[in-house]
Scaffold this motif. Structure first.
Motif, short mmCIF file in Angstrom:
data_model
loop_
_atom_site.label_atom_id
_atom_site.label_comp_id
_atom_site.label_asym_id
_atom_site.label_seq_id
_atom_site.Cartn_x
_atom_site.Cartn_y
_atom_site.Cartn_z
N GLU A 159 0.83 -1.21 0.00
CA GLU A 159 0.00 0.00 0.00
C GLU A 159 0.86 1.26 0.00
O GLU A 159 0.55 2.25 -0.67
N TYR A 160 1.95 1.23 0.77
CA TYR A 160 2.84 2.40 0.87
C TYR A 160 3.88 2.41 -0.24
O TYR A 160 4.07 3.43 -0.92
N LEU A 161 4.51 1.27 -0.45
CA LEU A 161 5.59 1.21 -1.45
C LEU A 161 5.07 1.44 -2.87
O LEU A 161 5.75 2.07 -3.69
N LEU A 162 3.88 0.94 -3.16
CA LEU A 162 3.40 0.92 -4.55
C LEU A 162 2.20 1.83 -4.79
O LEU A 162 2.26 2.73 -5.63
N TRP A 291 9.03 3.01 -5.37
CA TRP A 291 8.90 3.78 -4.13
C TRP A 291 9.76 5.05 -4.16
O TRP A 291 9.32 6.13 -3.78
N VAL A 292 10.98 4.91 -4.65
CA VAL A 292 11.87 6.08 -4.75
C VAL A 292 11.28 7.10 -5.73
O VAL A 292 11.34 8.31 -5.48
N ARG A 317 13.69 6.54 -15.67
CA ARG A 317 13.24 5.66 -14.59
C ARG A 317 12.41 4.49 -15.09
O ARG A 317 12.50 3.39 -14.55
N LEU A 318 11.64 4.70 -16.14
CA LEU A 318 10.90 3.58 -16.72
C LEU A 318 11.85 2.63 -17.42
O LEU A 318 11.65 1.41 -17.37
#
Length: 324
Positions: A159-162, A291-292, A317-318
């Motif tokens: 939930e937080y990371l993604l 997340w970053v 980043r992608l």
């Protein structure tokens, strides 16, 4: 013409004022100077006395609430008491760990830390240092299995990371619908893969993670002994994610694969990972990458300007996400 009052979203506090108003509450004497050292998610100042150095951190308003800050500081104080090599918070003369400041944008909190012995190596991390850093993380994980706090932090889970990260990224790149759809599909895929590993919500596989262990967040002595610092991203999660976070940064720094593997070897010399934990690490590396991205885009408007987030930024980043 009368001057107009205007709101402030992120102020830089005066170094001299911090000496006079904040540092006087700490058992620190003969202060020579206090200098803004680094701007980031929080503002970092280097404090120098005749004998020692310290780090003063001014937490950014809106990034961490008081509960989350207290969790981090209590955790670091506990690790220091348990003889773990971390930069620990300095207690004020009145026994408190934080100082509250009325900044133009609202209340901000200040903490002062010991200065980690040695120096940062960043992309020059070698195999011995990497091994020692892996050992240190495993020992911290084991020690934190005994830590209990009355304060709360966001759990380092999907939930937080993604989901949170995607919510921060998408508004800046609404015009890149195909790429945002790709990112959503990756998030869904990562979630499914992590569920399939069936990692337990029990120690030692699950517990408090540092959240941002890498060769820039540790100092090494001339004997390659590490001291870890910057636990701003700590929280409960799967320990495999902590390892993945190191590997993600190491890949970005282009650190050699043999040096990266030394970190895992060092960790496993203290705590052996299960097969499912090992298999989950590549998936957690992708989660760490997203997340970053989310942390960066969440800081838009105060720490990072909108001009930072160009087409090249998302392209790079992608591309890295696809390469992972």
């Amino acid at each position: 013409m009368s001057q107009l009052l205007i709101s402030v979203i992120h102020s830089i506090l005066d170094s001299e004022a911090l000496i006079d108003t904040v540092l006087r509450h700490y058992p620190i004497s003969d202060i020579r100077n206090c200098k803004l050292y680094k701007r980031g998610l929080n503002d970092t100042y280097l404090v120098e006395t005749d004998q020692q150095r310290y780090i003063l951190r001014v937490y950014r308003r809106g990034w961490r609430n008081k509960q989350e800050i207290d969790f981090e500081l209590e955790l670091l104080a506990f690790l220091h008491e348990q003889k773990q090599s971390v930069a620990y918070p300095i207690v004020r003369k009145d026994g408190v760990l934080t100082t509250e400041i009325a900044a133009p944008e609202g209340t901000r909190y200040v903490a002062v830390f010991s200065y980690a012995a040695g120096h940062a190596v960043n992309e020059k991390l070698d195999g011995i240092q990497s091994y020692r850093l892996g050992e240190a993380l495993a020992k911290i994980h084991q020690t934190l299995d005994k830590f209990k706090s009355s304060f709360t932090r966001p759990a380092l889970k999907s939930e937080y990371l993604l989901d949170w990260s995607l919510e921060a990224i998408a508004p800046l790149y609404q015009h890149r619908k195909r790429d945002m759809n790709y990112l959503q599909k990756q998030v869904d895929k990562i979630k499914k893969q992590l569920e399939e590993f069936k990692l337990p919500l029990l120690a030692p596989a699950y517990g408090i993670c540092v959240g941002d262990v890498h060769s820039g967040n540790a100092h090494f002595t001339e004997h390659n002994e590490p001291t870890l610092f910057d636990f701003d991203q700590c929280g409960y999660g799967w320990r495999a994610f902590d390892i993945a976070k190191f590997l993600h940064v190491a890949i970005r720094m282009k650190i050699d694969v043999s040096v990266r593997n030394s970190f895992l070897e060092g960790y496993q010399s203290i705590r052996k990972l299960s097969e499912n934990e090992l298999s989950s690490i590549p998936v957690f590396i992708k989660a760490a990458h997203i997340w970053v991205m989310g942390i960066n885009t969440n800081a838009v408007g105060d720490v990072l300007p909108y001009g930072w987030f160009t087409e090249e930024w998302i392209d790079e980043r992608l591309a890295m996400l696809k390469s992972l």
